[in-house]
Enzyme design. Structure first.
Site, short mmCIF file in Angstrom:
data_model
loop_
_atom_site.label_atom_id
_atom_site.label_comp_id
_atom_site.label_asym_id
_atom_site.label_seq_id
_atom_site.Cartn_x
_atom_site.Cartn_y
_atom_site.Cartn_z
N HIS A 75 0.89 -1.18 -0.11
CA HIS A 75 0.16 -0.09 0.02
C HIS A 75 0.89 1.12 -0.09
O HIS A 75 2.14 1.08 0.08
CB HIS A 75 -1.01 -0.05 1.30
CG HIS A 75 -0.28 -0.29 2.59
ND1 HIS A 75 0.74 0.63 3.01
CD2 HIS A 75 -0.33 -1.40 3.26
CE1 HIS A 75 0.90 0.29 4.24
NE2 HIS A 75 0.60 -0.94 4.44
N HIS A 125 4.03 1.32 2.19
CA HIS A 125 5.21 0.67 1.61
C HIS A 125 5.76 1.52 0.76
O HIS A 125 7.10 1.62 0.52
CB HIS A 125 4.70 -0.60 0.93
CG HIS A 125 4.22 -1.56 1.90
ND1 HIS A 125 2.88 -2.05 2.03
CD2 HIS A 125 4.94 -2.34 3.08
CE1 HIS A 125 2.89 -3.16 3.00
NE2 HIS A 125 3.75 -3.23 3.60
P1 AMP Z 1 4.95 -5.07 6.49
O1 AMP Z 1 4.79 -5.40 4.98
O2 AMP Z 1 3.64 -5.04 7.26
O3 AMP Z 1 5.79 -6.02 7.14
O4 AMP Z 1 5.60 -3.82 6.62
C1 AMP Z 1 6.84 -3.25 5.70
C2 AMP Z 1 7.40 -2.13 6.27
O5 AMP Z 1 6.42 -1.30 5.83
C3 AMP Z 1 7.70 -2.13 7.67
O6 AMP Z 1 8.83 -1.25 7.85
C4 AMP Z 1 6.53 -1.27 8.13
O7 AMP Z 1 6.83 -0.43 9.10
C5 AMP Z 1 6.36 -0.19 6.69
N1 AMP Z 1 4.98 0.16 6.67
C6 AMP Z 1 3.55 -0.54 7.03
N2 AMP Z 1 2.82 0.10 7.00
C7 AMP Z 1 3.26 1.53 7.27
C8 AMP Z 1 2.58 2.85 7.03
N3 AMP Z 1 1.32 3.03 7.11
N4 AMP Z 1 3.45 3.87 6.99
C9 AMP Z 1 4.70 3.80 6.95
N5 AMP Z 1 5.24 2.69 6.73
C10 AMP Z 1 4.63 1.41 7.07
#
Ligand code: AMP
Length: 317
Positions: free
Chosen positions: A39, A42
């Site tokens: 999203h 990311h």
């Molecule tokens: P995930 O796919 O949930 O493991 O997240 C991958 C990376 O994206 C991690 O470093 C998360 O902290 C970051 N991330 C997920 N959601 C957000 C968001 N809303 N804003 C900023 N970074 C995000």
């Protein structure tokens, strides 16, 4: 400018080869680790990574090592083709996507599938902390722990989570060999844990924390939001709203954390959420504070229906 087509790499040796080739050409590499179902949050990390390195690698891997067997590994959303389209839409694009099938597959069971080995594997669970990796008996038994930082906040209700995160990030660092890696402050404890791990273990990698991306109504973007019903999504806004209220109250002089936490807990509970935790902690040590005297972060985890959401806000007074 035409959208850049990232090279798709599934094999870890290929990934390392690609990185070493690029580094031998003097290029710097930024890594953005993700679990996919991308999203705008990311994509904002990728934009941030462009400020720090010449080439960008995005990893897409749902890490079984950070899920306990009772958690939502099997229902974690995925959409690989959609993800690639989104990656192409980012200005400057992405150079490589690393999407391994299983980073804990060492052909262990083919080589050592004896009764004894299976029994040893089960015995290896002795410490009582079990993730989906131990369940698979892959032969993996080396874990990275950031011992104090992993204990509070999300670590309380998810005892295998940060051990799995620190381990998979270490594996990704060893495979991709990046110069820089970008993590979202949305997962605040995770970002601080990786920073500490990199310092303590002397990884030659700069860790960048990137700001939280929110929908226009304030809900922090998360791959898990897709599981919220429209009603639950509306109720879940109570998290970001109560965090903002707490920040304003603190800025207006309310420094007592008990008061600030009680207000947020009441608002979220009244909206129909079930609080996992609501803690105001010091930004680096993640130690709980009673009064705000220096920069803190207010972290909340709450369930709405079957979905556990986390969010936080930094309060710099
Ligand atoms: P995930 O796919 O949930 O493991 O997240 C991958 C990376 O994206 C991690 O470093 C998360 O902290 C970051 N991330 C997920 N959601 C957000 C968001 N809303 N804003 C900023 N970074 C995000």
């Amino acid at each position: 400018m035409a959208a850049k087509n990232p090279v798709i790499i599934t094999d870890k040796d290929e990934m390392r080869k690609w990185s070493r080739k690029m580094r031998s050409q003097g290029k710097t590499i930024g890594l953005v680790p993700t679990m996919g179902y991308l999203h705008q949050g990311h994509l904002s990390l990728i934009r941030e990574a462009h400020n720090h390195s010449q080439l960008i690698v995005v990893s897409i891997y749902v890490n079984p090592g950070q899920f306990s067997p009772s958690e939502d590994l099997s229902t974690y959303p995925s959409d690989f083709h959609g993800d690639i389209l989104k990656l192409k839409s980012v200005p400057g694009g992405v150079d490589a996507v690393f999407c391994p099938k299983n980073l804990y597959d060492y052909n262990y069971n083919e080589r050592q599938n004896t009764k004894n080995e299976k029994e040893n594997c089960a015995a290896g669970h002795g410490a009582g902390v079990v993730s989906c990796v131990e369940e698979e008996c892959s032969g993996h038994e080396t874990w990275v722990r950031v011992e104090r930082l992993e204990k509070g906040l999300c670590g309380k209700s998810r005892p295998v989570f940060f051990r799995g995160v620190a381990t998979i990030v270490t594996k990704l660092f060893n495979i991709v060999e990046p110069d820089v890696a970008v993590f979202g402050k949305k997962d605040y404890q995770q970002w601080r844990i990786i920073q500490r791990m990199v310092r303590d273990l002397d990884f030659a990698i700069e860790i960048v924390g990137s700001e939280i991306m929110r929908d226009s109504d304030g809900l922090a973007l998360s791959s898990r939001n897709v599981h919220l019903s429209p009603e639950e999504r509306e109720k879940a806004l109570s998290i970001s709203r109560s965090l903002l209220e707490a920040k304003s109250a603190a800025e207006e002089g309310e420094v007592k954390c008990r008061e600030l936490k009680d207000l947020a807990v009441t608002k979220i509970t009244q909206a129909g959420g079930r609080i996992d935790y609501a803690e105001i902690v010091e930004q680096e040590s993640l130690e709980a504070v009673e009064e705000i005297k220096s920069p803190v972060v207010f972290c909340i985890a709450a369930w709405f229906g079957k979905v556990r959401l986390i969010d936080n806000i930094e309060i710099n007074i």
